[in-house]
Design a protein around this motif. Sequence first.
Motif, PDB file in Angstrom:
ATOM      1  N   GLY A  41      -0.082   8.181  -5.217  1.00  0.00           N
ATOM      2  CA  GLY A  41       0.280   6.839  -5.754  1.00  0.00           C
ATOM      3  C   GLY A  41      -1.006   5.668  -5.388  1.00  0.00           C
ATOM      4  N   SER A  42      -1.105   4.785  -5.468  1.00  0.00           N
ATOM      5  CA  SER A  42      -1.766   2.999  -4.979  1.00  0.00           C
ATOM      6  C   SER A  42      -1.496   2.499  -4.544  1.00  0.00           C
ATOM      7  CB  SER A  42      -2.892   3.573  -6.378  1.00  0.00           C
ATOM      8  OG  SER A  42      -2.447   1.960  -7.543  1.00  0.00           O
ATOM      9  N   LEU A  43      -2.303   1.664  -4.147  1.00  0.00           N
ATOM     10  CA  LEU A  43      -1.661   1.019  -3.270  1.00  0.00           C
ATOM     11  C   LEU A  43      -3.001  -0.864  -3.798  1.00  0.00           C
ATOM     12  CD1 LEU A  43      -2.841   2.162   0.416  1.00  0.00           C
ATOM     13  CD2 LEU A  43      -0.789   1.211  -0.562  1.00  0.00           C
ATOM     14  N   LEU A  44      -1.580  -1.625  -3.559  1.00  0.00           N
ATOM     15  CA  LEU A  44      -2.160  -3.282  -3.910  1.00  0.00           C
ATOM     16  C   LEU A  44      -2.310  -4.026  -2.418  1.00  0.00           C
ATOM     17  CD1 LEU A  44      -0.076  -4.291  -6.719  1.00  0.00           C
ATOM     18  CD2 LEU A  44      -2.268  -3.119  -6.775  1.00  0.00           C
ATOM     19  N   LEU A  45      -3.383  -4.507  -2.233  1.00  0.00           N
ATOM     20  CA  LEU A  45      -3.564  -5.307  -0.728  1.00  0.00           C
ATOM     21  C   LEU A  45      -3.821  -6.812  -0.986  1.00  0.00           C
ATOM     22  CD1 LEU A  45      -5.656  -2.443   0.461  1.00  0.00           C
ATOM     23  CD2 LEU A  45      -3.500  -2.651   0.905  1.00  0.00           C
ATOM     24  N   SER A  63      -2.628  -7.722   5.079  1.00  0.00           N
ATOM     25  CA  SER A  63      -1.664  -7.831   6.124  1.00  0.00           C
ATOM     26  C   SER A  63      -0.662  -7.770   4.808  1.00  0.00           C
ATOM     27  CB  SER A  63      -1.553  -9.560   6.857  1.00  0.00           C
ATOM     28  OG  SER A  63      -2.276 -10.035   6.198  1.00  0.00           O
ATOM     29  N   LEU A  64      -0.922  -7.614   3.419  1.00  0.00           N
ATOM     30  CA  LEU A  64       0.085  -7.411   3.333  1.00  0.00           C
ATOM     31  C   LEU A  64      -0.489  -6.056   1.774  1.00  0.00           C
ATOM     32  CD1 LEU A  64      -0.029 -11.206   1.527  1.00  0.00           C
ATOM     33  CD2 LEU A  64       1.959 -10.306   2.986  1.00  0.00           C
ATOM     34  N   ALA A  65       0.808  -5.531   1.771  1.00  0.00           N
ATOM     35  CA  ALA A  65       0.096  -3.974   1.183  1.00  0.00           C
ATOM     36  C   ALA A  65       1.955  -3.985   0.312  1.00  0.00           C
ATOM     37  CB  ALA A  65       0.078  -2.897   2.098  1.00  0.00           C
ATOM     38  N   TRP A  66       1.299  -3.561  -1.224  1.00  0.00           N
ATOM     39  CA  TRP A  66       2.465  -2.724  -2.132  1.00  0.00           C
ATOM     40  C   TRP A  66       1.856  -1.306  -2.256  1.00  0.00           C
ATOM     41  CZ3 TRP A  66       0.526  -7.646  -1.611  1.00  0.00           C
ATOM     42  CH2 TRP A  66       1.561  -8.395  -1.582  1.00  0.00           C
ATOM     43  N   MET A  67       3.063  -0.333  -3.057  1.00  0.00           N
ATOM     44  CA  MET A  67       2.493   0.581  -3.143  1.00  0.00           C
ATOM     45  C   MET A  67       3.097   1.066  -4.456  1.00  0.00           C
ATOM     46  SD  MET A  67       1.914   4.504  -3.088  1.00  0.00           S
ATOM     47  CE  MET A  67       1.637   4.419  -1.319  1.00  0.00           C
ATOM     48  N   LEU A  68       2.238   1.222  -5.368  1.00  0.00           N
ATOM     49  CA  LEU A  68       2.959   2.095  -6.627  1.00  0.00           C
ATOM     50  C   LEU A  68       2.844   3.238  -6.709  1.00  0.00           C
ATOM     51  CD1 LEU A  68       0.265  -0.417  -8.775  1.00  0.00           C
ATOM     52  CD2 LEU A  68       2.059  -0.970  -7.773  1.00  0.00           C
ATOM     53  N   PRO A  69       4.023   3.591  -6.952  1.00  0.00           N
ATOM     54  CA  PRO A  69       3.976   5.560  -6.509  1.00  0.00           C
ATOM     55  C   PRO A  69       3.866   5.803  -7.398  1.00  0.00           C
ATOM     56  CG  PRO A  69       6.579   3.859  -6.584  1.00  0.00           C
ATOM     57  CD  PRO A  69       4.913   2.642  -6.764  1.00  0.00           C
ATOM     58  N   GLY A  70       3.885   7.136  -7.806  1.00  0.00           N
ATOM     59  CA  GLY A  70       2.947   7.879  -8.819  1.00  0.00           C
ATOM     60  C   GLY A  70       2.159   7.638  -9.522  1.00  0.00           C
TER      61      GLY A  70
END
Length: 360
Positions: A91-95, A140-147
Amino acid sequence: MHIAIVGAGALGRLLAYLLSRQPTHRISVFDPADGPEGRGAAGWTAAGMLTPTAELECADLDVFNHGLRSLELWSRIMPSLPGDVSFARDGSLLLAHRHDSGAAQRTVGLLKQKAPQPYRPVALLPAQLAELEPDIHGPSLAWMLPGEGVLNAVETMRGLYSAAADKVTWHWNHTITQVAPGLVGNGTQSWTFDHVFDARGLGQRPPGMSSSDNALSCQNVRGVRGEIFWLHAPGVVLNRPARLLHPRHRVYVVPRRNDIIVVGASEIESEDRSPVSLRSTVELLAAAHSMMPGLAEARLVHTETNLRPALVDNLPRIEHEPGLTRINGLFRHGWLIAPAIAEKALAQALPDNTLIQVSP
Ligand SMILES: Cc1cc2nc3c(=O)[nH]c(=O)nc-3n(C[C@H](O)[C@H](O)[C@H](O)COP(=O)(O)OP(=O)(O)OC[C@H]3O[C@@H](n4cnc5c(N)ncnc54)[C@H](O)[C@@H]3O)c2cc1C
């Protein structure tokens, strides 16, 4: 068949690798580099992010679908390459920093709208982020982009070459100026083939063609300058690529082996290949430091500038006619989409082949 591949960049090497798995073909590759380690191709410079959902910020669903297909194909290709070639799908992260939440929410909203389930961004709580990435502090904000995934572009350039090395005739120090159905020439010499793949990237633009021409064609290609930074940061943990959703800059950090963290990348409408600018250095590295304060004592060990090959619509393109296939416009996601694009191009050019049946 006797097949020519013009250009030994990301796409050219992948085509050579795939074709070399068919013992019935004879393959010749042409490139101006002085050998397999000769730099020039954008493929060497890339951060290697394989992030179909994140790319939807600037790409369409075709690029997304090519990205998904390519992730599958990379999973099969990578274990077959000699040497240690890093590839991960964690996965990758958006911050985002809290004060940038407006711009960040707009980007995440767009990705949620464009990406099908189950590829949409998933919001993470601070404790979840801390567990996944203990050295990310600040956003303080984060999202996972799965796969989503990442490969090491330098290792992949080497691995693709090595896997095909003794099955291909490599013509280094060859700048090809003439590409036509079944024909490759450099002004003093020409060679004939059953089929030619033109994978010269920016080199496909004929001399004198203006890059401001609006025609949509593989040859009407422009370069988009990108600058990238390698930090040596022993002890700083980064487990997966992370992008900072920043209102002014596109910034990401990507882990590599031996404590290297790659920070990228500027995206400038210019074909200037000169060294990285002060402005890009200050802005990108300050943004990276704002997500990972532990980078403060990292050492800047390498910088690189290169040009992404982009067409008028910023989308990839395959042009096929008997004896010749031109491929171009891989822009900022060449590694992400190359296997699916190669698969499509090979199916058009050599319909009887099952080249992509790659198994480790
Ligand atoms: C800073 C930066 C970061 C990037 N990050 C990513 C990323 O994270 N993920 C991702 O998917 N993509 C990324 N990319 C994009 C990726 O690198 C490109 O999309 C990809 O390299 C394009 O592949 P290509 O084979 O078409 O072109 P190239 O890799 O540029 O290869 C073209 C080849 O053609 C050869 N050539 C040129 N002229 C001639 C000639 N006259 N005769 C013979 N050969 C010739 C060149 O020497 C070169 O070897 C990034 C690019 C840059 C610059």
